[in-house]
Scaffold this motif. Structure first.
Motif, PDB file in Angstrom:
ATOM      1  N   ARG A  51       0.834  -1.207   0.000  1.00 30.52           N
ATOM      2  CA  ARG A  51       0.000   0.000   0.000  1.00 30.52           C
ATOM      3  C   ARG A  51       0.869   1.257   0.000  1.00 30.52           C
ATOM      4  O   ARG A  51       0.565   2.236  -0.685  1.00 30.52           O
ATOM      5  CB  ARG A  51      -0.926  -0.002   1.209  1.00 30.52           C
ATOM      6  CG  ARG A  51      -2.088  -0.941   1.068  1.00 30.52           C
ATOM      7  CD  ARG A  51      -3.004  -0.866   2.273  1.00 30.52           C
ATOM      8  NE  ARG A  51      -4.145  -1.749   2.111  1.00 30.52           N
ATOM      9  CZ  ARG A  51      -4.911  -2.139   3.088  1.00 30.52           C
ATOM     10  NH1 ARG A  51      -4.691  -1.732   4.330  1.00 30.52           N
ATOM     11  NH2 ARG A  51      -5.934  -2.944   2.860  1.00 30.52           N
ATOM     12  N   SER A  55       0.891   4.087  -2.950  1.00 29.34           N
ATOM     13  CA  SER A  55       0.599   5.503  -2.709  1.00 29.34           C
ATOM     14  C   SER A  55       1.772   6.369  -3.168  1.00 29.34           C
ATOM     15  O   SER A  55       1.569   7.475  -3.661  1.00 29.34           O
ATOM     16  CB  SER A  55       0.249   5.760  -1.249  1.00 29.34           C
ATOM     17  OG  SER A  55       1.298   5.378  -0.404  1.00 29.34           O
ATOM     18  N   SER A  59       1.278   9.064  -6.339  1.00 25.50           N
ATOM     19  CA  SER A  59       1.566  10.489  -6.198  1.00 25.50           C
ATOM     20  C   SER A  59       2.469  10.960  -7.331  1.00 25.50           C
ATOM     21  O   SER A  59       2.355  12.088  -7.793  1.00 25.50           O
ATOM     22  CB  SER A  59       2.199  10.786  -4.836  1.00 25.50           C
ATOM     23  OG  SER A  59       3.466  10.177  -4.746  1.00 25.50           O
TER      24      SER A  59
END
Length: 68
Positions: A51, A55, A59
């Motif tokens: 995870r 992320s 981004s």
């Protein structure tokens, strides 16, 4: 009276055997449960890492290039 004593002794021996078998089973299951807990902790840790990586990658994808 002797027959009753023999019956009680027989029942006691059977109960002791059953208790020993149950104790062995509980001990084995306790070991298996500990193994499952360790595996679950490892999976949770790996999931958290995945995870975090996703992320970080998302981004970068969402950022506008410098020429915009």
């Amino acid at each position: 009276m002797n027959r009753r004593i023999e019956d009680l002794e027989s029942q006691l021996a059977f109960q002791e055997q059953t208790i020993d078998e149950l104790n062995q089973l509980v001990t084995e299951q306790n070991g298996e449960l500990a193994t499952f807990k360790r595996h679950l902790q490892l999976l949770a840790s790996r999931l958290s890492q995945v995870r975090d990586q996703q992320s970080e990658n998302s981004s970068l994808v969402d950022e506008k290039p410098p020429h915009y």
